[in-house]
Design a protein around this motif. Structure first.
Motif, PDB file in Angstrom:
ATOM      1  N   PRO A  16     -25.495 -10.511  26.039  1.00 18.09           N
ATOM      2  CA  PRO A  16     -26.054  -9.794  24.894  1.00 18.09           C
ATOM      3  C   PRO A  16     -25.234  -8.588  24.456  1.00 18.09           C
ATOM      4  CG  PRO A  16     -27.099  -9.072  26.889  1.00 18.09           C
ATOM      5  CD  PRO A  16     -26.040 -10.029  27.309  1.00 18.09           C
ATOM      6  N   PHE A  17     -23.965  -8.486  24.985  1.00 13.32           N
ATOM      7  CA  PHE A  17     -23.181  -7.269  24.717  1.00 13.32           C
ATOM      8  C   PHE A  17     -22.436  -7.363  23.375  1.00 13.32           C
ATOM      9  CE2 PHE A  17     -23.349  -7.868  29.363  1.00 13.32           C
ATOM     10  CZ  PHE A  17     -24.092  -6.754  29.690  1.00 13.32           C
ATOM     11  N   ARG A  18     -21.650  -8.478  23.198  1.00 11.27           N
ATOM     12  CA  ARG A  18     -20.900  -8.733  21.943  1.00 11.27           C
ATOM     13  C   ARG A  18     -20.033  -7.528  21.536  1.00 11.27           C
ATOM     14  NH1 ARG A  18     -25.346 -11.063  17.841  1.00 11.27           N
ATOM     15  NH2 ARG A  18     -26.473  -9.274  18.659  1.00 11.27           N
ATOM     16  N   LYS A  19     -19.113  -7.171  22.437  1.00 11.25           N
ATOM     17  CA  LYS A  19     -18.272  -5.989  22.203  1.00 11.25           C
ATOM     18  C   LYS A  19     -17.016  -6.310  21.396  1.00 11.25           C
ATOM     19  CE  LYS A  19     -20.740  -3.037  24.599  1.00 11.25           C
ATOM     20  NZ  LYS A  19     -21.369  -1.865  23.983  1.00 11.25           N
ATOM     21  N   ASN A  20     -16.570  -7.583  21.378  1.00 12.66           N
ATOM     22  CA  ASN A  20     -15.360  -7.986  20.634  1.00 12.66           C
ATOM     23  C   ASN A  20     -14.123  -7.222  21.107  1.00 12.66           C
ATOM     24  OD1 ASN A  20     -16.748  -9.853  19.026  1.00 12.66           O
ATOM     25  ND2 ASN A  20     -17.386  -8.230  17.610  1.00 12.66           N
ATOM     26  N   TYR A  21     -13.927  -7.172  22.430  1.00 13.96           N
ATOM     27  CA  TYR A  21     -12.750  -6.533  23.003  1.00 13.96           C
ATOM     28  C   TYR A  21     -11.694  -7.591  23.307  1.00 13.96           C
ATOM     29  CZ  TYR A  21     -15.434  -2.222  23.840  1.00 13.96           C
ATOM     30  OH  TYR A  21     -16.171  -1.092  23.695  1.00 13.96           O
ATOM     31  N   ASN A  22     -10.427  -7.144  23.356  1.00 11.54           N
ATOM     32  CA  ASN A  22      -9.377  -7.924  23.998  1.00 11.54           C
ATOM     33  C   ASN A  22      -8.801  -7.088  25.135  1.00 11.54           C
ATOM     34  OD1 ASN A  22      -7.729  -6.055  22.734  1.00 11.54           O
ATOM     35  ND2 ASN A  22      -7.249  -7.417  21.036  1.00 11.54           N
ATOM     36  N   LEU A  23      -7.819  -7.624  25.828  1.00  9.09           N
ATOM     37  CA  LEU A  23      -7.297  -6.921  27.005  1.00  9.09           C
ATOM     38  C   LEU A  23      -6.682  -5.571  26.642  1.00  9.09           C
ATOM     39  CD1 LEU A  23      -5.661  -9.924  28.881  1.00  9.09           C
ATOM     40  CD2 LEU A  23      -7.784  -8.762  29.458  1.00  9.09           C
ATOM     41  N   ILE A  24      -6.033  -5.498  25.485  1.00  7.19           N
ATOM     42  CA  ILE A  24      -5.342  -4.250  25.100  1.00  7.19           C
ATOM     43  C   ILE A  24      -6.358  -3.187  24.718  1.00  7.19           C
ATOM     44  CG2 ILE A  24      -3.733  -3.249  23.445  1.00  7.19           C
ATOM     45  CD1 ILE A  24      -2.421  -6.067  23.320  1.00  7.19           C
ATOM     46  N   THR A  25      -7.314  -3.573  23.862  1.00  6.76           N
ATOM     47  CA  THR A  25      -8.304  -2.574  23.419  1.00  6.76           C
ATOM     48  C   THR A  25      -9.178  -2.113  24.579  1.00  6.76           C
ATOM     49  OG1 THR A  25      -9.759  -4.391  22.802  1.00  6.76           O
ATOM     50  CG2 THR A  25      -8.383  -3.452  21.074  1.00  6.76           C
ATOM     51  N   PHE A  26      -9.505  -3.031  25.494  1.00  9.40           N
ATOM     52  CA  PHE A  26     -10.349  -2.630  26.623  1.00  9.40           C
ATOM     53  C   PHE A  26      -9.579  -1.706  27.569  1.00  9.40           C
ATOM     54  CE2 PHE A  26     -12.080  -3.376  30.904  1.00  9.40           C
ATOM     55  CZ  PHE A  26     -13.380  -2.974  30.683  1.00  9.40           C
ATOM     56  N   ASP A  27      -8.290  -1.972  27.774  1.00  9.68           N
ATOM     57  CA  ASP A  27      -7.510  -1.128  28.670  1.00  9.68           C
ATOM     58  C   ASP A  27      -7.252   0.250  28.074  1.00  9.68           C
ATOM     59  OD1 ASP A  27      -6.083  -0.991  31.205  1.00  9.68           O
ATOM     60  OD2 ASP A  27      -4.310  -0.730  29.951  1.00  9.68           O
ATOM     61  N   SER A  28      -7.307   0.370  26.750  1.00  8.96           N
ATOM     62  CA  SER A  28      -7.046   1.657  26.097  1.00  8.96           C
ATOM     63  C   SER A  28      -8.307   2.489  25.888  1.00  8.96           C
ATOM     64  CB  SER A  28      -6.378   1.415  24.741  1.00  8.96           C
ATOM     65  OG  SER A  28      -7.248   0.673  23.902  1.00  8.96           O
ATOM     66  N   LEU A  29      -9.439   2.080  26.464  1.00  4.59           N
ATOM     67  CA  LEU A  29     -10.676   2.840  26.299  1.00  4.59           C
ATOM     68  C   LEU A  29     -10.613   4.142  27.086  1.00  4.59           C
ATOM     69  CD1 LEU A  29     -13.383   0.038  26.619  1.00  4.59           C
ATOM     70  CD2 LEU A  29     -12.718   1.240  24.550  1.00  4.59           C
ATOM     71  N   GLU A  30     -11.267   5.182  26.537  1.00  2.77           N
ATOM     72  CA  GLU A  30     -11.321   6.472  27.203  1.00  2.77           C
ATOM     73  C   GLU A  30     -12.382   6.452  28.309  1.00  2.77           C
ATOM     74  OE1 GLU A  30     -11.967   9.442  24.313  1.00  2.77           O
ATOM     75  OE2 GLU A  30     -10.016   9.197  23.339  1.00  2.77           O
ATOM     76  N   PRO A  31     -12.350   7.441  29.236  1.00  2.40           N
ATOM     77  CA  PRO A  31     -13.327   7.452  30.346  1.00  2.40           C
ATOM     78  C   PRO A  31     -14.776   7.496  29.882  1.00  2.40           C
ATOM     79  CG  PRO A  31     -11.505   8.909  30.850  1.00  2.40           C
ATOM     80  CD  PRO A  31     -11.283   8.456  29.448  1.00  2.40           C
ATOM     81  N   MET A  32     -15.047   8.305  28.812  1.00  3.04           N
ATOM     82  CA  MET A  32     -16.431   8.379  28.332  1.00  3.04           C
ATOM     83  C   MET A  32     -16.888   7.034  27.777  1.00  3.04           C
ATOM     84  SD  MET A  32     -17.792  11.313  28.891  1.00  3.04           S
ATOM     85  CE  MET A  32     -19.138  11.429  27.735  1.00  3.04           C
ATOM     86  N   GLN A  33     -15.991   6.326  27.114  1.00  7.09           N
ATOM     87  CA  GLN A  33     -16.347   5.005  26.589  1.00  7.09           C
ATOM     88  C   GLN A  33     -16.572   4.002  27.730  1.00  7.09           C
ATOM     89  OE1 GLN A  33     -12.965   4.346  24.073  1.00  7.09           O
ATOM     90  NE2 GLN A  33     -13.990   5.159  22.243  1.00  7.09           N
ATOM     91  N   LEU A  34     -15.737   4.099  28.779  1.00  6.81           N
ATOM     92  CA  LEU A  34     -15.944   3.230  29.940  1.00  6.81           C
ATOM     93  C   LEU A  34     -17.296   3.503  30.600  1.00  6.81           C
ATOM     94  CD1 LEU A  34     -12.547   3.019  31.838  1.00  6.81           C
ATOM     95  CD2 LEU A  34     -13.865   1.139  30.908  1.00  6.81           C
ATOM     96  N   LEU A  35     -17.641   4.799  30.724  1.00  6.63           N
ATOM     97  CA  LEU A  35     -18.945   5.139  31.302  1.00  6.63           C
ATOM     98  C   LEU A  35     -20.086   4.620  30.440  1.00  6.63           C
ATOM     99  CD1 LEU A  35     -18.374   8.783  32.594  1.00  6.63           C
ATOM    100  CD2 LEU A  35     -18.912   6.795  33.966  1.00  6.63           C
ATOM    101  N   GLN A  36     -19.903   4.661  29.108  1.00  4.24           N
ATOM    102  CA  GLN A  36     -20.943   4.146  28.212  1.00  4.24           C
ATOM    103  C   GLN A  36     -21.101   2.622  28.375  1.00  4.24           C
ATOM    104  OE1 GLN A  36     -22.966   6.101  26.171  1.00  4.24           O
ATOM    105  NE2 GLN A  36     -24.097   4.179  26.068  1.00  4.24           N
TER     106      GLN A  36
END
Length: 697
Positions: A16-36
């Protein structure tokens, strides 16, 4: 690590997440976004965790996540020092800490949902022992534990029902059928009520019927209890008889046998029991376990269709062919050592089979002996129930016969006496009847004489007057006795009252003095109480002011601490970003090509170039497909026309063949062959023209 990130990205892109990430965009996430993202995954497992991290203090976020991960039984890798780094990494949103947690949560989401749901009701609140000394708190805690146990049982039943295989459609059908039956019963009850309302005293009759039903139910319950007790008694009697028989047999064997024979018999029993325990029973247990495992596997698998069965049969046939091939290969080798070993193996298997057969025969004989002993005990019980005594043997039977003879003589004498009494009773009964008749005749004559004299009812009134006078005399005697008793009671009460007054006079004097002292003390108590209340009110106001000040200072302290932790986290994040930027600048400025290749800019430019080349190839491929689209469609249309033409020829040939007579079969066959060859020649010509058009030399 790359497989882990790929798994996380794939699961985050699904429902139910449907984030539409790929490997590059997910690896470039900031710490606050990862915590979210971690908080969103935890919120999917436990809906109470739906929080925006930007509006929450970092320490509260870390505490909440750590408590939920502890409930879900997540074990971070490493020892105690690694635990501190894990907590710190969870606060700052470190990737080496967040990625394993996300991977672990997304692997078992459904299981963790169930665990979080159960934890909401099954995590016990620890109440201090000093509070449990209070009765109300102890009762509430006991009730809380009982409710927890009830929830466990209900949840187990619910899970069993879910896995039991009941279909909802069948349950709904049953419910609808029950509702229909309920409506029919309600209608029948209403009709019966309308019929009963016309009957008199219907409420009383309904009450009696209700009582009758209750009594019948109670009677059934008591009959069931009686039957259960009878069964228990029967089993207990059987057990007692079995034990008694064993005791008798053991005593008989001990009396008749010698020590050597007893030892020999015991050794045989020990050997047999050891064989059964060490060899036979483990094999049977293993076979039963395998069968149970197979049945559980069959039950756990979904329902199989015809195609699945065919596939399984084909697999079985393939495995059987492989087994046969291996057996043939083994027989072709025909090694002499294996041949000798096979003989010994055959002999050992024959001996083991014989041993198992004899053990089974012995077991069957023992079971047969036990069943015969049970039958004997049942027969003895039946004779005991029929006669009330056991079957007599030898001297006991002779004594019983002599007793029976003496009792028969006594019985004959008593029977003769009873016959005499019966004859005398008949005579007395007849005399009583005659006297009653004479009394009635005399009474009738007396009434006729009274009527003639004009004083009818004189004898009856005289008898009534005599009876009333006798009753009056009895009542007068009772009244006299009661009056005497009452006068004596009054005298006794007066004497008791005077004695009590004389005894209580000094006590009353002391009581008056004590009352005066009590009034004085109550006045002093009221004055002291007013002083205490005023002093307590002043102290309470001071205490509330101090508490407000302390609370404000604590809140300020907490805010400052949270601000301090937040600034530390931001500083660490900025240091990490600054370190990454300096590393990128060093790699970009350095003359070493390998270092430049490590730079993110170089990687991105390389990726952009690869994607541009891929897009160029795809555009060329698209252009080629567009150019060949028209001819391909024409070719497909020509093939369809050719297929229709051949189908039409086939239909014409079949129709012509059905219309011809039996004598013209040969001519029609030749005509059909000519038509078929002509059609083939036309189709070859069409294909040749098509090749010349689309595939020129």
């Amino acid at each position: 690590m790359s497989d882990q990130i790929k798994f996380i990205v794939d699961n985050l892109n699904k429902e139910p997440f449907r984030k539409n990430y790929n490997l590059i965009t997910f690896d470039s996430l900031e710490p606050m976004q990862l915590l979210q993202i971690l908080n969103d995954v935890l919120a999917e497992i436990d809906p109470k965790q739906v929080v925006d991290i930007r509006e929450e203090m970092p320490e509260h976020t870390a505490k909440r996540m750590l408590s939920l991960l502890g409930i879900l039984k997540y074990k971070p890798p490493g020892n105690a020092t690694d635990m501190s780094t894990f907590r710190q990494g969870l606060v700052i949103g470190s990737k080496p800490v967040i990625y394993p947690v996300l991977h672990w949560l997304l692997q078992r989401t459904n299981e963790l949902k169930k665990r979080a749901y159960l934890a909401r009701f099954l995590i016990k609140l620890e109440v201090p022992s000093e509070f449990l000394q209070d009765e109300t708190v102890a009762d509430t805690n006991k009730q809380y534990e009982e409710l927890m146990e009830a929830f466990k049982t209900l949840h187990k039943e619910c899970e069993q029902l879910k896995t039991s295989g009941f279909s909802t459609a069948e349950i709904r059908r049953d419910i609808s059928a029950m509702e229909d039956e309920k409506d029919q019963l309600i209608k029948r009850v209403e009709r019966l009520k309308k019929r009963v309302e016309t009957v008199q005293n219907h409420q009383r009759m309904l009450k009696i019927a209700r009582q009758l039903r209750v009594e019948k139910e109670r009677e059934e319950f008591l009959a069931q209890q009686k039957q259960e007790q009878k069964n228990q008694l029967f089993h207990a009697v059987q057990r007692l008889q079995r034990v008694q028989n064993q005791l008798k047999s053991m005593r008989h064997a001990a009396a008749d046998a010698k020590p050597e024979s007893l030892m020999k018999r015991l050794e045989e029993e020990i050997k047999f029991n050891s064989y059964m325990v060490t060899e036979k029973f483990p094999k049977e247990l293993e076979s039963k376990k395998k069968e149970l495992h197979f049945l559980q596997k069959v039950v756990s698998e979904p329902a199989m269709g015809h195609s699945d069965l065919l596939e399984l049969e084909s697999n079985i046939n393939e495995i059987n062919t492989q087994i046969n091939q291996l057996i043939e290969k083994k027989m072709m080798r025909n090694e002499p050592i294996e041949g000798k070993l096979s003989l010994y193996r055959q002999q050992a298997s024959i001996i083991s089979r014989k041993k198992e057969a004899k053990a089974e025969e012995l077991q069957e004989a023992k079971e047969k002996l036990a069943s015969l002993e049970r039958e004997v005990s049942v027969k003895t019980n039946q004779t005991r129930e029929f006669d009330g005594t056991e079957v007599l043997k030898g001297d006991e039977f002779k004594r019983y016969v002599s007793k029976l003879r003496s009792k028969s003589t006594v019985f004959k004498k008593k029977h003769q006496i009873i016959a005499e009494f019966k004859a005398e009773f008949g005579l007395l009964q007849r005399t009583e009847e005659l006297l009653k008749q004479r009394h009635e005749n005399i009474q009738h004559q007396l009434r006729t004489i009274e009527e003639k004299k004009g004083i009818s009812g004189y004898s009856y009134t005289q008898e009534e007057l005599e009876r009333v006078s006798a009753l009056k005399s009895e009542v007068d005697e009772m009244k006299g006795r009661t009056l005497d008793d009452m006068s004596e009671m009054v005298k006794k009460l007066n004497s008791l009252v005077s004695e009590k007054k004389s005894a209580l006079a000094p006590v009353i004097k002391e009581l008056r003095q004590l009352r005066q002292k009590c009034q004085e003390l109550t006045q002093e108590c009221d004055e002291k109480k007013s002083q205490y209340d005023s002093c307590a009110a002043g102290l309470e106001s001071n205490r509330s002011k101090l508490e407000q000040e302390v609370r404000g200072l604590r809140e300020e302290c907490l805010q400052e601490e949270s601000r301090y932790h937040y600034t530390n986290c931001m500083i660490k994040n900025l240091e990490v970003q600054l370190r990454r930027a300096t590393d990128e600048m060093k790699a970009y400025v350095s003359s070493d090509q390998q270092e430049k290749r490590k730079a993110i800019r170089q990687q991105y430019t390389k990726n952009i170039a690869e994607q541009e080349n891929l897009g160029k190839k795809l555009r060329e491929k698209q252009k080629a497909v567009r150019e060949s689209h028209g001819p391909n469609m024409k070719q497909a249309k020509m093939w369809r026309d050719f297929e229709q033409l051949m189908e039409c020829k086939k239909q014409c040939f079949l129709k012509q063949q059905s219309q011809t007579s039996i004598g013209q079969v040969q001519g029609v066959y030749q005509n059909g062959l000519r038509a078929l060859f002509k059609g083939l020649w036309n189709s070859n010509r069409i294909l040749r023209n098509y090749k010349m058009l689309h595939f020129p030399l």
